[in-house]
Design a protein around this motif. Structure first.
Motif, PDB file in Angstrom:
ATOM      1  N   GLN A   1      55.464  -5.462  26.494  1.00  0.00           N
ATOM      2  CA  GLN A   1      54.407  -4.102  25.830  1.00  0.00           C
ATOM      3  C   GLN A   1      53.970  -3.191  26.667  1.00  0.00           C
ATOM      4  N   CYS A   2      54.498  -3.169  27.973  1.00  0.00           N
ATOM      5  CA  CYS A   2      54.561  -1.373  28.360  1.00  0.00           C
ATOM      6  C   CYS A   2      53.992   0.196  27.218  1.00  0.00           C
ATOM      7  N   LYS A   3      55.247  -0.498  26.650  1.00  0.00           N
ATOM      8  CA  LYS A   3      54.819   1.565  25.787  1.00  0.00           C
ATOM      9  C   LYS A   3      53.668   1.061  24.757  1.00  0.00           C
ATOM     10  N   GLU A   4      53.481  -0.134  24.412  1.00  0.00           N
ATOM     11  CA  GLU A   4      52.594  -0.150  23.692  1.00  0.00           C
ATOM     12  C   GLU A   4      50.997   0.009  23.777  1.00  0.00           C
ATOM     13  N   LEU A   5      51.248  -0.452  25.299  1.00  0.00           N
ATOM     14  CA  LEU A   5      50.058  -0.729  26.171  1.00  0.00           C
ATOM     15  C   LEU A   5      49.452   1.519  26.999  1.00  0.00           C
ATOM     16  N   ILE A   6      50.712   1.949  26.707  1.00  0.00           N
ATOM     17  CA  ILE A   6      50.686   3.354  26.854  1.00  0.00           C
ATOM     18  C   ILE A   6      50.289   4.009  25.398  1.00  0.00           C
ATOM     19  N   ASP A   7      50.747   4.147  24.501  1.00  0.00           N
ATOM     20  CA  ASP A   7      50.433   4.379  23.237  1.00  0.00           C
ATOM     21  C   ASP A   7      48.985   4.051  23.328  1.00  0.00           C
ATOM     22  N   ARG A   8      48.691   3.223  23.141  1.00  0.00           N
ATOM     23  CA  ARG A   8      47.109   2.702  23.470  1.00  0.00           C
ATOM     24  C   ARG A   8      46.120   3.645  24.171  1.00  0.00           C
TER      25      ARG A   8
ATOM     26  N   VAL B   1      52.359  -7.445  33.599  1.00  0.00           N
ATOM     27  CA  VAL B   1      53.851  -7.146  34.697  1.00  0.00           C
ATOM     28  C   VAL B   1      52.750  -5.193  36.065  1.00  0.00           C
ATOM     29  N   SER B   2      53.447  -5.972  37.203  1.00  0.00           N
ATOM     30  CA  SER B   2      52.609  -4.927  37.671  1.00  0.00           C
ATOM     31  C   SER B   2      52.670  -3.472  37.765  1.00  0.00           C
ATOM     32  N   PHE B   3      53.765  -3.295  36.891  1.00  0.00           N
ATOM     33  CA  PHE B   3      54.474  -2.246  36.719  1.00  0.00           C
ATOM     34  C   PHE B   3      53.223  -1.142  35.692  1.00  0.00           C
ATOM     35  N   VAL B   4      51.479  -2.426  35.377  1.00  0.00           N
ATOM     36  CA  VAL B   4      51.121  -1.843  34.492  1.00  0.00           C
ATOM     37  C   VAL B   4      50.239  -0.735  35.426  1.00  0.00           C
ATOM     38  N   ARG B   5      50.284  -1.162  36.611  1.00  0.00           N
ATOM     39  CA  ARG B   5      49.005  -0.892  37.641  1.00  0.00           C
ATOM     40  C   ARG B   5      49.124   0.391  38.293  1.00  0.00           C
ATOM     41  N   THR B   6      49.355   1.214  37.478  1.00  0.00           N
ATOM     42  CA  THR B   6      49.741   2.867  37.836  1.00  0.00           C
ATOM     43  C   THR B   6      48.543   3.616  37.636  1.00  0.00           C
ATOM     44  N   THR B   7      48.490   4.684  38.028  1.00  0.00           N
ATOM     45  CA  THR B   7      48.001   5.520  37.703  1.00  0.00           C
ATOM     46  C   THR B   7      48.797   7.374  37.041  1.00  0.00           C
ATOM     47  N   ASP B   8      49.871   7.227  37.976  1.00  0.00           N
ATOM     48  CA  ASP B   8      49.928   8.355  37.193  1.00  0.00           C
ATOM     49  C   ASP B   8      51.062   8.019  36.194  1.00  0.00           C
ATOM     50  N   PRO B   9      50.725   9.185  35.465  1.00  0.00           N
ATOM     51  CA  PRO B   9      51.611   9.178  33.854  1.00  0.00           C
ATOM     52  C   PRO B   9      53.411   9.123  33.737  1.00  0.00           C
ATOM     53  N   ASP B  10      53.559  10.130  35.380  1.00  0.00           N
ATOM     54  CA  ASP B  10      54.763  10.492  35.285  1.00  0.00           C
ATOM     55  C   ASP B  10      55.049   8.923  35.848  1.00  0.00           C
ATOM     56  N   ASP B  11      54.799   7.488  36.824  1.00  0.00           N
ATOM     57  CA  ASP B  11      55.460   7.022  36.960  1.00  0.00           C
ATOM     58  C   ASP B  11      56.917   5.970  36.554  1.00  0.00           C
ATOM     59  N   ALA B  12      57.542   6.595  37.573  1.00  0.00           N
ATOM     60  CA  ALA B  12      59.171   6.486  37.363  1.00  0.00           C
ATOM     61  C   ALA B  12      59.584   5.369  37.066  1.00  0.00           C
ATOM     62  N   VAL B  13      58.637   4.212  37.960  1.00  0.00           N
ATOM     63  CA  VAL B  13      59.407   2.604  37.393  1.00  0.00           C
ATOM     64  C   VAL B  13      59.162   2.407  36.578  1.00  0.00           C
ATOM     65  N   LEU B  14      58.162   3.039  35.441  1.00  0.00           N
ATOM     66  CA  LEU B  14      57.475   2.568  34.270  1.00  0.00           C
ATOM     67  C   LEU B  14      58.533   2.926  32.994  1.00  0.00           C
ATOM     68  N   ALA B  15      58.755   4.161  33.462  1.00  0.00           N
ATOM     69  CA  ALA B  15      59.369   5.144  32.508  1.00  0.00           C
ATOM     70  C   ALA B  15      60.619   3.968  32.611  1.00  0.00           C
ATOM     71  N   VAL B  16      61.305   3.967  33.955  1.00  0.00           N
ATOM     72  CA  VAL B  16      62.705   2.103  33.437  1.00  0.00           C
ATOM     73  C   VAL B  16      62.156   1.372  32.997  1.00  0.00           C
ATOM     74  N   VAL B  17      61.153   0.263  33.298  1.00  0.00           N
ATOM     75  CA  VAL B  17      60.752  -0.258  32.340  1.00  0.00           C
ATOM     76  C   VAL B  17      60.777  -0.134  30.166  1.00  0.00           C
ATOM     77  N   ALA B  18      59.563   1.219  30.962  1.00  0.00           N
ATOM     78  CA  ALA B  18      59.753   1.192  28.848  1.00  0.00           C
ATOM     79  C   ALA B  18      61.923   1.267  28.408  1.00  0.00           C
ATOM     80  N   SER B  19      62.144   1.911  29.242  1.00  0.00           N
ATOM     81  CA  SER B  19      63.724   2.535  28.873  1.00  0.00           C
ATOM     82  C   SER B  19      64.338   1.328  28.171  1.00  0.00           C
ATOM     83  N   THR B  20      64.808   0.388  29.763  1.00  0.00           N
ATOM     84  CA  THR B  20      65.115  -1.052  29.589  1.00  0.00           C
ATOM     85  C   THR B  20      64.668  -1.868  28.757  1.00  0.00           C
ATOM     86  N   MET B  21      63.464  -1.933  28.068  1.00  0.00           N
ATOM     87  CA  MET B  21      63.100  -3.199  27.027  1.00  0.00           C
ATOM     88  C   MET B  21      63.549  -2.272  26.047  1.00  0.00           C
ATOM     89  N   GLU B  22      63.701  -1.006  25.331  1.00  0.00           N
ATOM     90  CA  GLU B  22      64.905  -0.735  24.331  1.00  0.00           C
ATOM     91  C   GLU B  22      66.065  -0.576  24.409  1.00  0.00           C
TER      92      GLU B  22
END
Length: 492
Positions: free
Chosen positions: A150-157, A194-215
């Protein structure tokens, strides 16, 4: 016609303790009961740690099962503790050329790999580039996987990244309801994700890795294996099956490997012959203290609280002291794992008064054989960080839990344990002496809440056992997995 050559699965799990242990359980079973040739790849760092903790013979392998190693890209000057997880996440791509070389060497030897099994995208994508089926063995829970998806959807919303750091503590995580996730409860809160959603950084590198892994899971894999069982996570597994490649739920793997059954129509190697190396020894990255099991043997049934925060989590010195006194004040016996690397980072972490007060009631150690501990009748409850291996082992043994999630999928696991399966209680955001004492007493004693949790835990234990016996859901799914993914005719 000549018989088809055995399938050859090359395993390369994300190189931390929990992922390695779960993957090795699966690899051992496929080799011993499914006739699958296995190459199991460690990082060089973990290879050195296995040798130090269990000796070089732990990596000797067996006929049709060998170990290999690749560099993980991290400095090699500190092998004693767990790696920094984000640093490992970003460095692991450096291993891909050496990993591809292992695949090339297997082909040149006349035993080419027929599939690659992993849980991080660099390796899965490398397999696809080389024309091999990429099989994802996802070592978290099904609910944790759905939460990550759901990380990408949470970003999109626009729900994440958080607008500011205050949202971490002002109730936003609790008040933000996420009610649209397939297969999950409609009252899930953002804090349950998941704890990766607890970020204020729009360019959060870990969140980006999680999203790409899910894809990658969605588009680059031919199958997804989960270490869970259908009865435990039926709704979310059903929902996952609509958005991912074929899913095989084959857990709890420790129970499945202990049954010794082989599904029909597959090779059965029978019991391991005498003097067969213990392949499972290659999963332990710390020396284990077997004396704790002997100590448990002198305790009454269900009288001991087991405390372990896993292989990566660090508690602060304040948390350690608060926890220590909470355990001491509870009056209950306890078995507590404090890793050497954790102890080394905290000077004088436990006061001498605590050690004196608990010398007859507590057993402290740096690591232990956890499966054996949780099976022991003396264990009454488990204070855990909610890592999935730990939680599934507790569920498999009917042990209720005190939950203190720290990161990754642990918040989601905690939510399910406490609210959906009702076998756990959450300690809270902070470890405080009085609260630890109260909750230990609440769960350990045979009063209403503790008794009800223990009863439900025993019911889940029975369900887990039914899943892995002949004809059970996980047993049937393993038959499908071997026939559809790992048989020679389906692995080319």
């Amino acid at each position: 016609m000549a018989a088809a050559s055995p399938a050859h699965a090359v395993f390369f799990p994300f190189p931390v303790q929990g992922h390695v242990a779960a993957a090795l359980h699966l690899a051992k079973f496929l080799h011993a009961r499914g006739g699958v040739r296995v190459t199991f790849v460690h990082s060089e760092r973990n290879r050195r740690r296995v040798i130090r903790s269990r000796g070089v013979d732990a990596l000797a392998g067996a006929p049709g099962f060998r170990f290999a190693a690749v560099p993980d890209g991290l400095p090699s000057d500190d092998d004693d503790g767990p790696p920094d997880a984000p640093a490992l996440l970003f460095s692991i791509g450096a291993c891909v050329p050496r990993f591809k070389k292992i695949l090339d060497e297997a082909a040149a030897s006349g035993a080419p790999a027929t599939c690659v099994v992993s849980d991080f995208d660099h390796v899965l994508l490398a397999a696809r580039e080389m024309g091999l089926p990429a099989v994802a063995f996802w070592t978290t829970s099904a609910c944790g996987l759905m939460a990550s998806l759901q990380c990408k959807e949470l970003i999109d919303r626009g729900i994440i990244p958080l607008k500011d750091a205050e949202q971490l503590s002002n109730g936003y995580l609790d008040s933000t309801v996420v009610d649209w996730v397939p297969g999950m409860p409609v009252d899930m809160r953002l804090r349950d994700f998941v704890s990766f959603v607890r970020t204020t950084d729009p360019d959060d590198a870990v969140l980006a890795v999680v999203a790409s892994t899910m894809e990658c899971l969605r588009t680059a894999t031919s199958a997804v294996i989960l270490n869970t069982f259908d009865e435990l996570e039926d709704e979310v597994v059903t929902a996952l099956s609509r958005i991912l490649p074929p899913i095989y739920t084959v857990g709890p793997l420790p129970l499945l490997t202990a049954t010794g059954h082989s599904p029909p129509h597959v090779v059965d190697c029978g019991a391991d012959p005498p003097n067969t190396p213990d392949l499972g020894a290659a999963a332990s990255l710390w020396p284990e203290d077997g004396g704790c099991v002997e100590w448990l043997g002198r305790k009454r049934p269900r009288s001991v609280l087991y405390v372990n925060f896993g292989s990566i989590v660090y508690l602060t010195s304040t948390q350690l002291v608060q926890l220590a006194w909470g355990l001491a004040d509870s009056g209950h016996d306890f078995l507590w794992v404090i890793r050497d690397d954790q102890a080394a980072k905290v000077t004088g972490m436990l006061p001498s008064e605590f050690m004196e007060k608990t010398k007859a009631k507590g057993y402290l150690m740096s690591w232990c054989p956890q499966e054996a501990v949780l099976r022991h009748e003396a264990i009454g409850a488990f204070l855990t960080h909610c890592g999935w291996n730990s939680m599934l082992e507790a569920i498999s043994n009917g042990v209720p839990m005190l939950c203190y999630p720290m990161g990754a999928d642990q918040q989601t696991n905690c939510r399910y344990a406490c609210t959906e399966w009702r076998v756990g209680v959450e300690v809270g955001d902070n470890i405080e002496r009085e609260e630890v004492t109260r909750m230990v007493r609440e769960v350990m004693v045979e009063e209403k809440k503790g008794r009800e949790m223990r009863q439900r835990a025993m019911e889940w234990k029975e369900n887990a056992a039914k899943a892995v016996v002949r004809g059970g859901t996980s047993w049937v799914n393993l038959q499908r997995l071997i026939n559809e993914v790992f048989s020679p005719c389906n692995s080319a």
